[in-house]
Design an enzyme around this catalytic site. Structure first.
Site, mmCIF file in Angstrom:
data_model
loop_
_atom_site.group_PDB
_atom_site.id
_atom_site.type_symbol
_atom_site.label_atom_id
_atom_site.label_comp_id
_atom_site.label_asym_id
_atom_site.label_seq_id
_atom_site.Cartn_x
_atom_site.Cartn_y
_atom_site.Cartn_z
ATOM 1 N N SER A 10 17.971 -4.937 139.411
ATOM 2 C CA SER A 10 17.177 -6.066 138.931
ATOM 3 C C SER A 10 17.762 -7.343 139.503
ATOM 4 O O SER A 10 18.974 -7.444 139.697
ATOM 5 C CB SER A 10 17.191 -6.122 137.401
ATOM 6 O OG SER A 10 16.561 -7.301 136.940
ATOM 7 N N ASP A 70 12.491 -0.169 132.707
ATOM 8 C CA ASP A 70 11.163 -0.753 132.636
ATOM 9 C C ASP A 70 10.780 -0.710 131.168
ATOM 10 O O ASP A 70 10.974 0.319 130.501
ATOM 11 C CB ASP A 70 10.156 0.026 133.485
ATOM 12 C CG ASP A 70 8.885 -0.786 133.707
ATOM 13 O OD1 ASP A 70 8.992 -1.928 134.181
ATOM 14 O OD2 ASP A 70 7.791 -0.283 133.401
ATOM 15 N N ASP A 156 9.457 -10.941 121.660
ATOM 16 C CA ASP A 156 10.386 -10.944 120.525
ATOM 17 C C ASP A 156 9.905 -11.795 119.345
ATOM 18 O O ASP A 156 10.045 -11.376 118.192
ATOM 19 C CB ASP A 156 11.771 -11.426 120.959
ATOM 20 C CG ASP A 156 12.547 -10.378 121.757
ATOM 21 O OD1 ASP A 156 12.059 -9.233 121.873
ATOM 22 O OD2 ASP A 156 13.640 -10.703 122.258
ATOM 23 N N ARG A 182 16.150 -0.965 124.325
ATOM 24 C CA ARG A 182 16.972 -0.897 125.534
ATOM 25 C C ARG A 182 18.314 -0.219 125.226
ATOM 26 O O ARG A 182 18.789 0.626 125.977
ATOM 27 C CB ARG A 182 17.158 -2.305 126.102
ATOM 28 C CG ARG A 182 17.687 -2.325 127.515
ATOM 29 C CD ARG A 182 17.526 -3.701 128.158
ATOM 30 N NE ARG A 182 16.155 -3.917 128.595
ATOM 31 C CZ ARG A 182 15.359 -4.888 128.175
ATOM 32 N NH1 ARG A 182 15.789 -5.756 127.291
ATOM 33 N NH2 ARG A 182 14.136 -4.989 128.639
#
Length: 199
Positions: A10, A70, A156, A182
């Site tokens: 990333s 992802d 969020d 995650r």
């Protein structure tokens, strides 16, 4: 033992910081390094496919084991959408505000009991040898009627995890790290990293 170097596929500095916080305690012997190579076109049709595309490209480019994720939000009543389109749900601007605004509008007439959703993360590991694996983590909750909290990013502010009275944006980074999709995905992937990428 020398720390095993693993590339995070990333270019997002915030994601690198977050994953270092998450993976560090899970695998103390791993050195997670940034990636400056080309990013592949994310043309997969699932979180798993897109995570593997990114990890595979980074492993091929660097010659090192690579991890990628992802993730997005999946709303039950929308059949799992925005899903893999979460980052661009609100249009070409790819802004968090536009994404949130559109999702809230789409759900505006729904009663609270029909606003169930989950954050989903696919965490992938790819080795230069061609070995690869992917694990899924989910964080169930519901979509609020309006944003709450100034922390976090993405969806969020409108996501309330099950068992919480606060939105994900109202949690501290350490609280979020302890619960998030995650963290769950990379915790499931940690044994694979140790087995396949460890020295």
């Amino acid at each position: 033992m020398t720390a095993t170097r693993v590339v995070l596929a990333s270019h997002n500095a915030h994601k690198l910081e977050e994953l270092r916080r998450i993976i560090g305690p899970l695998i103390p012997g791993i050195e997670l390094i940034g990636y400056d190579g080309p990013e592949p076109v994310e043309n997969g049709t699932s979180f798993e496919q897109n995570a593997l595309l990114k990890a595979r490209a980074a492993a091929e480019h660097t010659g090192l084991p690579a991890v990628a994720d992802d993730s997005g939000i999946a709303v039950d009543v929308l059949g799992g959408c925005p899903g893999i389109f979460s980052a661009r749900w609100g249009g070409p601007s790819r802004s968090d505000a536009a994404n949130v605004e559109l999702l809230l509008w789409q759900l505006s007439d729904l009663a609270d009991e029909h606003r169930a959703a989950a954050f989903v993360c696919a965490a992938a590991l790819a080795l230069p040898s061609g070995e690869e694996t992917v694990r899924i983590g989910t964080w169930p909750g519901s979509v609020l009627r309006e944003p709450a909290g100034a922390g976090g990013f993405g969806y969020d502010p409108i996501f309330r995890p099950d068992g919480e009275e606060r939105s994900a944006a109202e949690l501290s980074p350490s609280e979020k790290d302890a619960l998030s999709h995650r963290t769950r995905a990379f915790a499931a992937l940690a044994p694979d990293i140790l087995e396949l990428a460890g020295e």
